[in-house]
Design an enzyme around this catalytic site. Structure first.
Site, PDB file in Angstrom:
ATOM      1  N   ASP A 111       1.614  -3.911  -9.807  1.00 55.98           N
ATOM      2  CA  ASP A 111       1.339  -5.035 -10.095  1.00 55.98           C
ATOM      3  C   ASP A 111       1.760  -5.597 -11.931  1.00 55.98           C
ATOM      4  OD1 ASP A 111       0.056  -5.891  -7.929  1.00 55.98           O
ATOM      5  OD2 ASP A 111      -1.598  -6.074  -7.967  1.00 55.98           O
ATOM      6  N   LEU A 131      -2.370 -12.776  -5.807  1.00 57.10           N
ATOM      7  CA  LEU A 131      -0.640 -12.758  -7.050  1.00 57.10           C
ATOM      8  C   LEU A 131      -0.795 -11.822  -7.902  1.00 57.10           C
ATOM      9  CD1 LEU A 131      -0.294 -16.460  -5.762  1.00 57.10           C
ATOM     10  CD2 LEU A 131       0.990 -14.972  -4.181  1.00 57.10           C
ATOM     11  N   SER A 132      -1.944 -11.452  -8.378  1.00 56.96           N
ATOM     12  CA  SER A 132      -1.933 -10.705  -9.846  1.00 56.96           C
ATOM     13  C   SER A 132      -2.323 -11.303 -10.586  1.00 56.96           C
ATOM     14  CB  SER A 132      -0.554  -9.330 -10.058  1.00 56.96           C
ATOM     15  OG  SER A 132       0.048  -8.331  -8.348  1.00 56.96           O
ATOM     16  N   SER A 179     -11.667 -18.279 -22.869  1.00 56.05           N
ATOM     17  CA  SER A 179     -11.381 -18.387 -21.404  1.00 56.05           C
ATOM     18  C   SER A 179     -11.185 -20.416 -21.178  1.00 56.05           C
ATOM     19  CB  SER A 179     -11.730 -17.812 -20.340  1.00 56.05           C
ATOM     20  OG  SER A 179     -11.505 -17.973 -19.018  1.00 56.05           O
ATOM     21  N   HIS A 182       1.138  -1.263   0.210  1.00 59.04           N
ATOM     22  CA  HIS A 182       0.375   0.279  -0.253  1.00 59.04           C
ATOM     23  C   HIS A 182       1.194   1.629  -0.255  1.00 59.04           C
ATOM     24  CE1 HIS A 182      -4.337  -1.470   0.543  1.00 59.04           C
ATOM     25  NE2 HIS A 182      -4.207  -2.770   1.001  1.00 59.04           N
ATOM     26  N   GLU A 211      -7.456  -0.983 -14.965  1.00 57.15           N
ATOM     27  CA  GLU A 211      -7.990  -1.735 -13.790  1.00 57.15           C
ATOM     28  C   GLU A 211      -9.119   0.110 -13.053  1.00 57.15           C
ATOM     29  OE1 GLU A 211      -7.792  -4.480 -11.438  1.00 57.15           O
ATOM     30  OE2 GLU A 211      -6.717  -5.629 -12.677  1.00 57.15           O
ATOM     31  N   ASP A 246       2.596   2.082  -3.701  1.00 59.77           N
ATOM     32  CA  ASP A 246       3.033   2.345  -4.680  1.00 59.77           C
ATOM     33  C   ASP A 246       1.821   3.883  -4.878  1.00 59.77           C
ATOM     34  OD1 ASP A 246       0.527   0.771  -4.627  1.00 59.77           O
ATOM     35  OD2 ASP A 246       0.748  -0.571  -6.703  1.00 59.77           O
ATOM     36  N   GLY A 297      -7.788 -14.770  -7.252  1.00 57.35           N
ATOM     37  CA  GLY A 297      -8.340 -14.280  -5.050  1.00 57.35           C
ATOM     38  C   GLY A 297      -7.290 -14.126  -4.498  1.00 57.35           C
TER      39      GLY A 297
HETATM   40  C1  GLA Z   1      -2.702  -4.538  -4.594  1.00 64.30           C
HETATM   41  C2  GLA Z   1      -3.217  -3.692  -5.640  1.00 64.30           C
HETATM   42  C3  GLA Z   1      -2.008  -3.114  -6.088  1.00 64.30           C
HETATM   43  C4  GLA Z   1      -0.691  -2.489  -4.020  1.00 64.30           C
HETATM   44  C5  GLA Z   1      -1.078  -3.853  -3.353  1.00 64.30           C
HETATM   45  C6  GLA Z   1      -1.114  -3.680  -1.901  1.00 64.30           C
HETATM   46  O1  GLA Z   1      -2.107  -5.711  -5.454  1.00 64.30           O
HETATM   47  O2  GLA Z   1      -2.920  -3.649  -6.961  1.00 64.30           O
HETATM   48  O3  GLA Z   1      -1.701  -1.657  -7.041  1.00 64.30           O
HETATM   49  O4  GLA Z   1      -1.780  -1.366  -4.188  1.00 64.30           O
HETATM   50  O5  GLA Z   1      -2.960  -4.120  -3.649  1.00 64.30           O
HETATM   51  O6  GLA Z   1       1.061  -3.453  -1.432  1.00 64.30           O
END
Ligand code: GLA
Length: 393
Positions: free
Chosen positions: A178, A131-132, A74, A41, A166, A43, A128
């Protein structure tokens, strides 16, 4: 045994799927998920993060169409979407297709004409889990679609374009981390990113270390309310500090001394959120230095302190993540452990001595099960390369 069977990404399988669904002669693009070693948190406050790209990701196949349609399949959802000319939704549908369609939207907003196309997507980033998975879908889609145009885009611009997907299409107020790491990660390296200037440096992860990622199995969603609430609190605190020192454009510009001086003007929760971000920025830069200097004890201490700050000041942990970190801290071979990603569930990241990693993963699974009753997935990962074109071998 907690180690999950790897659902390895398979380019030839995606090729077969593409052929079956659409025919054509596709190209393939792979974008990684990520794990954040430290810097949470920070970025969107213009601060520092130190993620690594991981060997879980999304594959996108793409070929141009002549009939004016856009079709996306998908493999994970075993479902396709199809649109005629002018039929694309203008806003999110709360559906998996929001991510690839958001990329079409963002490219067009950027003045890049996306021709009609067929695309198949397959990913193995757990959904979820923090891990992006979404950034990996966006970046794989964007690279695939750019290959159908003559447009070239620098990697930082590509990351910003995918962040816009996003923020403006999907409606999640996330920062740049991410998408940036998916575009710029490097094998066996972590990446220290200044999220304001987007300058970065790569720090090698020593080959005797392993990245063990432990999924608490508690689902996390950044589109959910808590992420946005935290972001709002950080902005509220920043505004108070800025009223005294106008050069504080983002919380990244504030120091512990600023908080000492004016923190009493903030509600307690806001003060603690700001304290997390300000100290986390310092820890993140220090962690990159420690990694580069080979000072693993210091790195581990910084990760432990980051978890405590995330738990107590930012209040973004949960009982299960705390139990996972505490279990890890009792095990031999651990360098450092903390909750990674947006918070409120998801995964912990554990930096572990390679030769003890397997035993570590097994015991972590068992100890977590004993503490919580939950069967966790544990993944042994490697820091991997940035998004790229791949071929069937
Ligand atoms: C998620 C968001 C990121 C970042 C993190 C927390 O992954 O996509 O941009 O803010 O939370 O570090």
């Amino acid at each position: 045994m907690g180690e999950r069977e790897r659902n390895m990404l398979d380019v030839s399988l995606v090729g077969e799927i593409h052929h079956k669904q659409f025919g054509g002669d596709p190209k393939f693009f792979l974008a990684p998920g990520r794990v954040n070693l430290i810097g949470e948190h920070t970025d969107y406050a213009g601060g520092f993060v130190m993620p690594a790209a991981i060997d879980f990701g999304t594959l996108a196949s793409v070929s141009a169409r002549r009939d004016g349609r856009i079709e996306i399949w998908s493999e994970n959802f075993a479902e396709g979407v199809t649109f005629g000319p002018g039929e694309l939704p203008r806003t999110r549908q709360k559906h998996w297709s929001d991510y690839p369609l958001g990329v079409v939207w963002a490219l067009r907003e950027a003045g890049i004409e996306v021709p009609p196309f067929s695309m198949a997507l397959q990913g193995d980033v757990p959904l979820g889990a923090g891990l992006s998975s979404s950034a990996s879908i966006e970046v794989a889609t964007a690279l695939a679609l750019l290959s159908l145009t003559n447009a070239a885009m620098p990697r930082a611009e590509l990351a910003k374009l995918c962040q816009r997907v996003e923020n403006q299409y999907v409606g999640a107020s996330s920062g740049i981390m991410d998408q940036f790491i998916a575009c710029n990660g490097a094998e066996d390296h972590a990446l220290l990113l200044d999220c304001r200037s987007l300058e970065f440096r790569l720090a090698p992860i020593p080959s005797h270390l392993s990245l063990v990622i432990a999924n608490t199995m508690v689902k996390h969603s950044i589109a959910g309310g808590e992420y946005g609430i935290r972001r709002g609190e950080v902005e509220q605190g920043t505004a108070i500090l800025r009223s005294h020192r106008p050069e504080i454009a983002l919380l990244r510009d504030a120091t512990p001394a600023d908080l000492e001086k004016w923190g009493h003007e903030m509600p307690d929760n806001v003060l603690r959120r700001c304290r997390h971000v300000i100290t986390e920025n310092l820890r993140t830069v220090a962690a990159a230095d420690a990694l580069e200097a080979g000072n693993l004890r210091r790195l581990g201490d910084l990760m432990a302190a980051a978890h405590v700050s995330y738990r107590d000041d930012f209040e973004a942990s949960c009982e299960e993540a705390d139990a996972m970190v505490e279990a890890a801290q009792r095990l031999p071979g651990l360098i450092g452990a903390r909750l990674t990603g947006g918070g409120f569930g998801g995964c912990t990241v554990n930096l572990v001595e390679l030769e003890r990693a397997r035993g570590f993963a097994e015991r972590l699974h068992d100890d977590y099960k004993a503490a919580t009753g939950i069967d966790a997935d544990i993944y042994q990962c490697h820091a991997s390369s940035a998004a790229r074109e791949v071929e069937i071998v």
